[in-house]
Design a protein around this motif. Structure first.
Motif, PDB file in Angstrom:
ATOM      1  N   CYS B 106       0.790  -1.241   0.000  1.00 44.00           N
ATOM      2  CA  CYS B 106       0.000   0.000   0.000  1.00 44.00           C
ATOM      3  C   CYS B 106       0.815   1.279   0.000  1.00 44.00           C
ATOM      4  O   CYS B 106       0.380   2.295  -0.550  1.00 44.00           O
ATOM      5  N   CYS B 109       1.473   4.003  -2.759  1.00 38.41           N
ATOM      6  CA  CYS B 109       0.370   4.896  -3.136  1.00 38.41           C
ATOM      7  C   CYS B 109      -0.091   5.728  -1.945  1.00 38.41           C
ATOM      8  O   CYS B 109      -0.173   6.950  -2.011  1.00 38.41           O
ATOM      9  N   HIS B 110      -0.419   5.062  -0.832  1.00 39.55           N
ATOM     10  CA  HIS B 110      -1.053   5.763   0.290  1.00 39.55           C
ATOM     11  C   HIS B 110      -0.049   6.427   1.220  1.00 39.55           C
ATOM     12  O   HIS B 110      -0.452   7.164   2.113  1.00 39.55           O
ATOM     13  N   ARG B 129      -6.448   7.553  -1.207  1.00 42.17           N
ATOM     14  CA  ARG B 129      -7.099   8.078  -0.014  1.00 42.17           C
ATOM     15  C   ARG B 129      -6.093   8.532   1.020  1.00 42.17           C
ATOM     16  O   ARG B 129      -5.121   7.851   1.304  1.00 42.17           O
ATOM     17  N   LYS B 137     -15.262   6.736   1.671  1.00 46.26           N
ATOM     18  CA  LYS B 137     -16.368   6.966   0.742  1.00 46.26           C
ATOM     19  C   LYS B 137     -17.342   5.795   0.669  1.00 46.26           C
ATOM     20  O   LYS B 137     -18.541   6.001   0.643  1.00 46.26           O
ATOM     21  N   MET B 165      -6.906   2.041  -7.321  1.00 44.99           N
ATOM     22  CA  MET B 165      -6.909   1.168  -6.144  1.00 44.99           C
ATOM     23  C   MET B 165      -7.176  -0.270  -6.586  1.00 44.99           C
ATOM     24  O   MET B 165      -8.255  -0.595  -7.079  1.00 44.99           O
TER      25      MET B 165
END
Ligand code: HEM
Ligand code: HEM
Lengths: 368, 420
Positions: B106, B109-110, B129, B137, B165
């Motif tokens: 992860c 990206c996160h 996110r 969401k 994602m």
């Protein structure tokens, strides 16, 4: 490895399966005679036959093969982030590396299989390198080959230590260096295999230095790729963008250079140079596609630089075998392009002079 | 000894030495935004702000540990064993149990801190996110509520179609479980950080330091945050029974659904208020210059700062603050990007395409995005569309990709268009 061809003399499969020995043997009546003799069968002739093997070349070709496997294994280790599956070194979970239970390795977890397998292959490669150095030093009179063999030994040792350090320090910087010296070693192995062919004498001073530029670009591209591949998650987006720009720029450079080389050599290169340069162009095209695939497999569709609405309809499955093959394929093909550029540079005569190939002619005769 | 020597050699050869251990980044946007200079400051603004950031960092480390060694206070209810599986650098043991899952799967990206600013983030649209405000969401709970555990599990399992994602369906459930726990951990940590800044801005005087008592940190700051997360399981929206006049097993243009789809269309253009954003054509061509909550913070603060920079600069503290703010907006945040209303004719639903998924999206709207809900905003409330009627809108939405619409000048199903 060696086999009798239909024409009655040895055909030695070379680094890419082409007959390294053949063309040259056709040219050298000395050789043809010495090789045909055994058909009459006598002890002394048999000895002659053995000495007629170009051992340096045979072992070098073996080394190229083993190293290609090793690189692929290493690339898989990185793709699956299995580097730390074995926390110690040079031991494996306290066992002497070679005595680690075969069964536990082969049927063990995938990550352990990869990491320990990479080490075992690394050890095999090290031994083949030592053999090569011994053979080259004893039987090859071409100085370039001798010294390259020594360089190979040094590189394989450094590479092994770097691999160990990567694990013991658990450090990504070392991993990057390890990822860059590995292909360097491969390039040296390929150079030895190419230069140790008896036919190397046909290579005269080349008309173009383009293949050298291609070779350098392919290596720098690999270095840039390694920065992307061993990406630390703490890197900020701006730095990452820079690294990406570098790799894209490198891709353009490699593509342009390979195409221009193919065009130039297509006009006045030797048959081999023409073939290799075309092959490299094909490799590079596939590599481009694999690169785009590797991107998507790792980091998703870069939708912010694509037109609105370009997205996958189905989410990508992280860690699928397909993803791993594409990513690993890109890495391995990158290294093969490097190896092929080495052959091309030699075939095209671009680095022949520097490697003392011209001078090799007389000594080859002495060797025979 | 020999080893030390070899390692020293390698370290020298490498030149740059070891990469530093990963650390959590502070939320610089909030840290700076809430640190407006006050009158009576003795120190220069930057060293004053620096002190405050250090206090926050120290508290956070005590409460949550580091990316390599997470801490789970009992009050958080987080499972430390799971966190340890997800945290730290990637490594695995002889039986193949792998640690460092978050960094493996992860973090690029996160981001290590869950700030949605991993190395690759700038290339993605939508951005990954940012877990720190605790907003999600795609969930089954009330709009303002936190997601339940199984909501996060579902997002990980299915991915978010139409965004970057990915789906983690190939990971074993135990790993997904650990990752979900880690996401909750990063969220709680981020929310704690936000609460500390808010407290500092509202309650602390210029010379006060952040209190470090248990009463303050646990009872006043942490407990409200944890309660929200623990209440998520009970905060599910009610699901109305599907009206008998519609049949989701049949396509929208099936006669069995004509009436329902017509009702849905009427609501879409009428009480639902959907056309305002999605447009009469449902191509998402209505109002399109809005931002989601994560980007809005940057946009609005950016305007404020730009306005302040234009004004007089005779207050040195204020000038320093505004310049720091400019740097933060440029260097510690991703460039804000508007969120377009979805083109509903693509049949691409980020929160899932099952009728129940769409029902939930319409009922509560999409938390953090401009998209409002048509259901009540909380238990006992009243929405703009009756619960059971929402199913008709769902039915209509599902028929949209296949709707032949003469007005669009298209005589083919829109679904094929633009699909990659
Ligand atoms: C001796 C010749 C060796 C060669 C040519 C070699 C080559 C490579 C290559 C090409 C990679 C892939 C890098 C990438 O995909 O980016 C790799 C990875 C790796 N190698 Fe080696 N290797 C050798 C020996 C060793 C040894 C002895 C170890 C001992 C521990 C080792 C440990 C590793 C590890 C841990 C990785 C994964 C790095 C990472 O993912 O961070 N290697 N190696
Ligand atoms: C055409 C010439 C190209 C060559 C020779 C090349 C070569 C390489 C090599 C050798 C690596 C691995 C480095 C290492 O770890 O040792 C690499 C990595 C990578 N390359 Fe390329 N590349 C090319 C083009 C591209 C293109 C066009 C893209 C996509 C836009 C791309 C995307 C990537 C990515 C994403 C990685 C990282 C893979 C990972 O994280 O596992 N490459 N490249």
């Amino acid at each position: 490895m060696a086999e009798f061809s239909s024409r009655g003399y040895f055909a030695l499969p070379g680094p890419k399966g082409q007959n390294c020995g053949e063309r040259n043997l056709q040219r050298s009546s000395n050789f043809r005679q010495s090789l045909r003799l055994p058909q009459f069968g006598s002890v002394s002739v048999a000895i002659m036959r053995i000495s007629a093997y170009n051992w340096t070349h045979i072992v070098a070709c073996l080394l190229v093969g083993v190293t290609a496997m090793l690189l692929s294994f290493g690339a898989l280790v990185t793709t699956y982030e299995a580097a730390m599956a074995v926390p110690d070194w040079p031991a494996t979970y306290g066992h002497n590396m070679f005595l680690f239970p075969w069964d536990e390795w082969f049927h063990g977890p995938w990550d352990l299989f990869l990491e320990h397998g990479h080490r075992l292959l690394g050890a095999v490669t090290g031994m083949v390198t030592l053999c090569l150095a011994a053979v080259a030093w004893r039987s090859s009179v071409r100085p370039a080959v001798r010294w390259l063999a020594v360089a190979a030994v040094a590189l394989v040792v450094i590479q092994g230590v770097l691999g160990g350090a990567r694990v013991l320090l658990d450090d990504k910087t070392v991993a990057k260096v390890h990822a860059c010296t590995g292909p360097l070693f491969f390039a040296v192995a390929v150079a030895i295999a190419t230069l140790s062919r008896r036919s190397a004498e046909v290579v005269a001073g080349g008309a173009t230095r383009l293949p050298v530029a291609l070779l350098v670009a392919a290596y720098l591209q690999l270095v840039a790729g390694a920065q992307l591949r061993h990406l630390d998650a703490t890197v900020d987006p701006a730095t990452f963008r820079g690294l990406v720009a570098l790799h894209i720029l490198g891709a353009v450079a490699v593509t342009v250079l390979s195409v221009v080389s193919a065009v130039v050599l297509g006009e006045d290169g030797s048959t081999a140079a023409r073939r290799w340069s075309k092959g490299i162009v094909a490799f590079v095209i596939v590599q481009f596609l694999l690169g785009c695939g590797a991107w998507v497999a790792n980091w998703g569709v870069p939708s912010s630089i694509l037109p609105e609405g370009w997205q996958l309809a189905e989410p990508l499955r992280a860690r699928s075998v397909g993803n791993a093959l594409v990513v690993t394929g890109h890495v391995v093909l990158g290294m093969l392009i490097l190896g092929a550029s080495v052959v091309l540079a030699i075939e095209a005569g671009a680095i022949g002079r520097a490697a003392g190939v011209r001078e090799g002619r007389a000594s080859e005769r002495a060797f025979a | 000894m020999r080893f030390t020597f070899i390692m020293a050699f390698v370290a020298t050869a490498v030149g740059c030495g070891k990469t530093p251990p990963a650390s959590f980044r502070l939320n610089m946007v909030q840290a700076t935004k809430t640190a407006a200079p006050e009158s009576g400051m003795e120190k220069p603004w930057s060293s004053w702000a620096n002190d405050r950031q250090k206090q926050v960092a120290t508290i956070l480390e005590a409460m949550y540990g580091t990316p390599d060694a997470p801490v789970a206070l009992a009050e958080t209810g987080l499972d430390l064993a799971k966190l340890q599986l997800a945290a730290g650098p990637v490594r695995s043991d002889i039986v193949g149990r792998k640690n460092g899952l978050y960094r493996e799967h992860c973090a690029h990206c996160h981001g290590i801190s869950g700030d949605g600013m991993g190395p690759t983030a700038a290339f993605l649209n939508p951005y990954p996110r940012d877990y720190r405000p605790g907003k999600y969401k795609f969930k089954s709970t009330w709009r303002d509520a936190r997601p339940a555990r199984d909501d996060l599990t579902r997002v990980l399992h299915d991915g978010v179609p139409g965004s970057s994602m990915p789906s983690f369906a190939l990971l074993p459930p135990a790993k997904v479980d650990a990752l979900v726990e880690y996401v909750r951990y990063l969220s709680m940590r981020g929310e704690t950080e936000l609460a500390l800044y808010t407290y500092a801005e509202q309650e602390l005087g210029v010379d006060d330091t952040m209190p470090t008592t248990k009463e303050f940190l646990v009872d006043e700051i942490l407990t409200p945050i944890v309660e929200k997360w623990q209440g998520a399981e009970e905060a599910r929206i009610p699901i109305a029974a599907v009206p008998t006049t519609l049949d989701f097993t049949k396509p929208g243009d099936d006669p069995a659904n004509h009436e329902s789809v017509a009702r849905g269309r009427a609501l879409f253009h009428g009480d639902g208020g959907c056309v305002k954003c999605h447009g009469v054509t449902a191509l998402g061509d209505g109002q399109a210059n809005d931002y989601d909550d994560w980007n809005k913070v940057i946009v609005e603060w950016g305007k404020e700062v730009a306005g302040g920079l234009g004004a007089s600069q005779d207050d040195a503290g204020r000038a320093a603050w505004l310049h720091a703010a400019t740097d933060v907006i440029e260097g510690d945040a991703l460039r804000p990007r508007p969120i377009p209303p979805r083109n509903l004719r693509l049949g691409l639903y980020r929160g899932g395409r099952r009728p129940i998924d769409l029902y939930r999206r319409l009922y509560t709207g999409i938390n953090g995005a401009p998209m409002p809900g048509v259901g009540p905003s909380g238990p006992g409330g009243k929405g703009s569309v009756a619960d059971a009627e929402i199913w008709h809108i769902v039915n209509y939405i599902r028929s949209l990709p296949y709707e032949f619409d003469g007005e669009l000048g298209a005589d083919r199903p829109m679904v094929a268009k633009d699909r990659l």
